[in-house]
Enzyme design. Structure first.
Site: not given
Length: 350
Positions: A63, A67, A73, A75, A95, A164, A194-195, A246, A254
């Site tokens: 994550r 972010h 970019g 960086d 954040n 997003p 997000h699994t 999950d 997975d």
């Protein structure tokens, strides 16, 4: 189909062939082969040790990488702390109080600096750590293109604009990804991260109790899953409880994320939108990934490499930071001098 074999963490991880190492010719998986050959083993050691006691950390590192890349970019701008000249991205809405892994990246940087001083960028460390995090959670491994340099600035406003949100509709998600040069397949594949990991209740409370100000739950949620989530996230609770993305294999990367979407068990509204938006072109992609984990892994690798190439600094651009949370002293002094000059110009022009 040809395949590459990457030996990582004493395991053989197959990466599907036909994938470009990088869309940027200046990035190369062997960039540090002579200047810091220990790099991969150092990152593996530090991250592996942390992950044994904090199973959430690999998800947090992936994550953190995401972010970073979505704001000016890949960086390492997200790593910069607030100073008189830096408006830290860590304080942006998406954040604040939610980024994890900053100290782990610092620990890796310290170990790398001891072995190879002034050689490896924080941007490369973060990107490599994201790839290794995939392997640590049972996901695919790949040869990470390297050679990035670190930014001299951060952009809190851009972080608020580009990242997003958990309640975004599909059109908003597509727009956010398209702005970074990523397509719909990339959106669905990268959402598969997000699994693994957890989310705070505050990100889903509206879905559970007052979806779209209706006073009712989100109808796209499975009713049994809804009741389970309501137990974990009480309506008048503080919103700080954490829920598994999950519910079946929360620490394993997975294809179950996509199987969950098919049965209305996507934790975030933005995730469920991929499958529950009527007539959406993402539905067939979700079905494809849900039916074949190898197809998901292939696309996840491709999209992670593609995301890792966004807006990279190479050559003489940027710098190699000595500490990931701060620009180097020379850069900081130069930045402050420029700020003072600009201030003088503003005063003289009044």
């Amino acid at each position: 189909m040809n395949s590459l074999s990457l030996i990582t963490l004493c395991c053989v991880v197959v990466v599907f062939g036909g994938l470009p190492f990088s869309s940027n010719a200046q990035l190369d998986p062997l960039f540090y082969s002579k200047t810091c050959p220990q790099l991969q083993s150092i990152v593996q050691k530090v991250l592996g040790d942390v992950s044994r006691t904090d199973t959430r950390m690999p998800a947090s590192i992936i994550r953190l990488h995401f972010h970073d890349c979505f704001v000016q970019g890949c960086d390492a701008s997200v790593l910069l702390n607030k100073t008189t000249t830096i408006d830290s991205e860590q304080d942006a809405g998406p954040n604040i109080n939610s980024l994890r892994g900053l100290n782990v990246i610092n620990d890796i940087k310290t170990a790398v600096e001891k072995a190879c001083p002034n050689i490896v960028s924080c941007a490369d460390i973060l990107t490599l750590a994201a790839g290794i995090s995939s392997v640590l959670t049972g996901g695919p491994g790949w040869l990470v293109p390297l050679g990035r340099r670190d930014s001299l600035t951060a952009n809190k406003a851009l972080a608020n604009q580009n990242l997003p949100g958990p309640s975004n509709a599909l059109t908003e998600l597509k727009s956010a990804f398209a702005a970074q040069g990523l397509n719909t397949v990339d959106l669905v594949a990268l959402s598969g991260a997000h699994t693994i990991g957890r989310a705070r209740c505050l990100f889903i409370t509206d879905r559970l109790y007052n979806f779209d100000n209706t006073g009712k739950p989100d109808p796209s949620l499975d009713k049994t899953y809804l009741k389970d989530l309501q137990k974990q996230c009480p309506q008048n609770g503080p919103g700080t409880n954490r829920v598994n993305f999950d519910p079946t294999t929360p620490d394993k990367l997975d294809k179950n994320f996509y199987n969950n979407l098919q049965v209305k068990k996507g934790l975030l509204q933005s995730d469920q939108e991929l499958f529950s938006t009527p007539g959406a072109d993402t539905i067939s992609i979700v079905n494809s990934f849900a039916n074949d984990q190898n197809v998901f892994f292939q696309n996840f690798v491709n999209s992670m490499i593609k995301m890792g190439n966004i807006g990279v600094l190479t050559g003489k651009k940027g710098e190699i930071r000595k500490q990931c949370n701060f620009v180097n002293k020379k850069s900081s002094k130069l930045d402050l001098a420029i700020e003072l000059l600009e201030g003088e110009d503003m005063v003289s022009s009044i």
